[in-house]
Design an enzyme around this catalytic site. Structure first.
Site, PDB file in Angstrom:
ATOM      1  N   HIS A 110      -3.604  -5.493   0.975  1.00 19.71           N
ATOM      2  CA  HIS A 110      -3.198  -5.766   2.391  1.00 19.71           C
ATOM      3  C   HIS A 110      -3.506  -7.207   2.670  1.00 19.71           C
ATOM      4  CE1 HIS A 110      -2.312  -1.887   3.970  1.00 19.71           C
ATOM      5  NE2 HIS A 110      -3.377  -1.152   3.227  1.00 19.71           N
ATOM      6  N   CYS A 162       0.640  -1.211  -0.082  1.00 18.15           N
ATOM      7  CA  CYS A 162      -0.105   0.001   0.102  1.00 18.15           C
ATOM      8  C   CYS A 162       0.748   1.424  -0.067  1.00 18.15           C
ATOM      9  CB  CYS A 162      -1.190  -0.208   1.168  1.00 18.15           C
ATOM     10  SG  CYS A 162      -2.344   1.097   1.000  1.00 18.15           S
TER      11      CYS A 162
END
Length: 493
Positions: A429, A334
């Protein structure tokens, strides 16, 4: 709908874990139970099936309760992003960036109708509501605007169980002091105590428990021994205990560094590394700590640009680049993935200060920050052929500046991330929660180091979580008087 609320004498006393245990106990006993926290402040979040963003704890509690998480279970999520400024997420979606004073003085009362709507919807679909408080109900400077503790107990007519952490010391003083700072109506809601994280001989505590019950007239429902259960945390306070799972003085075949950004988020991505044989994960926040690892992981962050500038200011950026040139493996997730690129562009000041910044340049990508937030659960197949699932939660939009090998092909047809021999970047994630991929990744590293690969037969993360929930059920049933808790459910406050 019957309601019980778990409150604490302070933060990090184990409220979330006890709620998780009770969710599984009630579910196993045949109740349809919903977790609820009106307002949560956390940088570890959970993405629901509908793409809503809630606190990680309520997502985990819903799993324990064997139901799908919804945004009604945590209608307000606050994600700190700067000095006294938080992103306010309402019903799972970005609402505004707001300073603390504006939030407390204006927003709290305005949002109460939305909280009540969530409670109404839950009451129509569940038998039991299990509420979790925030911090302490006795913060006298905050009580007037506190919608996460006693106000919710009053709204739902809930019996309150007060939890205290004996590991901190002063457990009886913390309980009695909390009661003294509550008004009469609030004190009348407290129907029991739980003393948590106990170590040692319970017999040595018995006289104190007897005194507490006589002094307050309120029963101690249980003394719960310390239990290292693998349940995901949502608060960075848990990072210190996470590090203790594998002591730093121990020798490991593979040294894995995780950059501890000032605004680190969704650090539960790293939990599986503490289970992987031969892997020694360690969080670092200085150049001196970096040393010469086999792998460097740049995790998620609530503010990519601010944390990248911090990385430069303390010299870690240059240290990472030097290690990358020497062959160290790098993984970015991310915000960490965004930093691995060439440019971070924030012309609309979405991240805060605005501007354009040259980033690490380890991957041929450019990231532009836009107001629209991507929050979605995903599934796909990695370039290594492993089926994975996880979730996305980011503001940036990233494009490649040259031909690349995507890391993941997603089931919706999109591709994500970049895969090279030494550097991997992804928006997904939970990538390491996909245990077969994680085992493959470290087996490659084992073989590079001349070590023998180990079996790729490994329990899935779902299996591990189910085991943890069932272990929690058994542990809490053994040490908490569930008969008394069920009596509280059946009686009106």
């Amino acid at each position: 709908m019957k309601a019980i609320m778990i409150q604490g004498t302070s933060s990090d006393v184990g409220k979330s874990v006890l709620c998780t245990a009770l969710c599984r106990i009630f579910a196993n006993d045949g109740y349809r139970v919903a977790p609820f926290k009106s307002q949560n402040m956390a940088l570890n979040s959970y993405i629901t099936k509908s793409g809503g963003e809630i606190g990680r704890a309520q997502g985990v509690q819903a799993e324990a309760a064997k139901v799908d998480a919804t945004t009604d279970m945590n209608p307000i999520l606050l994600k700190p992003k700067g000095e006294r400024v938080s992103e306010v997420i309402l019903h799972g979606k970005h609402f505004a960036n707001m300073d603390a004073m504006t939030y407390r003085e204006n927003f709290v009362e305005e949002v109460m109708p939305e909280v009540r709507k969530s409670l109404k919807r839950l009451s129509e679909n569940f038998d039991v509501l299990l509420l979790e408080g925030a911090g302490s109900p006795a913060e006298i400077n905050l009580k007037a605007r506190d919608i996460a503790n006693m106000r919710m107990a009053h709204e739902t007519d809930a019996a309150v169980i007060l939890v205290a952490d004996i590991e901190r010391g002063g457990v009886f003083a913390s309980i009695v002091g909390t009661l003294q700072l509550l008004d009469e109506a609030e004190r009348s809601r407290v129907k029991g105590f739980v003393i948590n994280k106990f170590r040692g001989m319970k017999e040595l505590l018995d006289s104190g428990v007897e005194w507490l019950e006589q002094y307050t007239g309120i029963p101690v429902l249980g003394v719960v021994p310390y239990f290292d259960v693998q349940i995901e945390a949502e608060d960075s306070l848990a990072l210190s205990s996470l590090r203790l799972k594998k002591p730093l003085h121990q020798e490991f075949a593979m040294d894995v560094v995780i950059i501890r950004f000032p605004r680190i988020s969704n650090f539960t991505d790293m939990d599986p590394l503490f289970d992987e044989p031969g892997v020694g994960p360690r969080f670092v926040s200085t150049l001196k700590e970096l040393k010469n690892p086999d792998v460097i992981i740049l995790p998620g962050t609530k503010n990519t640009i601010e944390d990248f500038l911090w990385l430069q200011e303390i010299g870690l950026a240059q240290g990472i680049l030097q290690l990358a040139q020497n062959g160290c493996r790098i993984v970015g997730i991310c915000g960490g993935y965004q930093m691995l690129g060439q440019i971070l562009r924030d012309e609309q000041a979405i991240e805060g200060r605005g501007g354009t910044y040259m980033s690490l340049g380890l991957l041929p990508i450019e990231t532009t920050f836009i107001a629209e937030k991507q929050t979605v659960q995903v599934e796909g197949t990695t370039v290594t052929g492993h089926k994975i699932k996880g979730y996305e939660i980011h503001l940036g939009r990233t494009i490649a500046t040259e031909e690349i090998t995507p890391f993941v092909t997603l089931s919706d047809g999109r591709v994500d991330g970049i895969y090279t021999k030494r550097v991997v970047g992804t928006y997904v994630h939970g990538i390491f929660q996909n245990r077969t991929f994680t085992r493959h990744y470290f087996n490659e590293l084992r073989q590079e180091k001349g070590l023998e690969a180990i079996s790729d037969e490994v329990l899935s993360d779902d299996e591990r979580r189910e085991q943890a929930y069932e272990m929690l059920d058994a542990h809490v049933r053994q040490h908490v008087d569930m008969r008394k808790i069920y009596n509280l459910l059946e009686s009106n406050v």
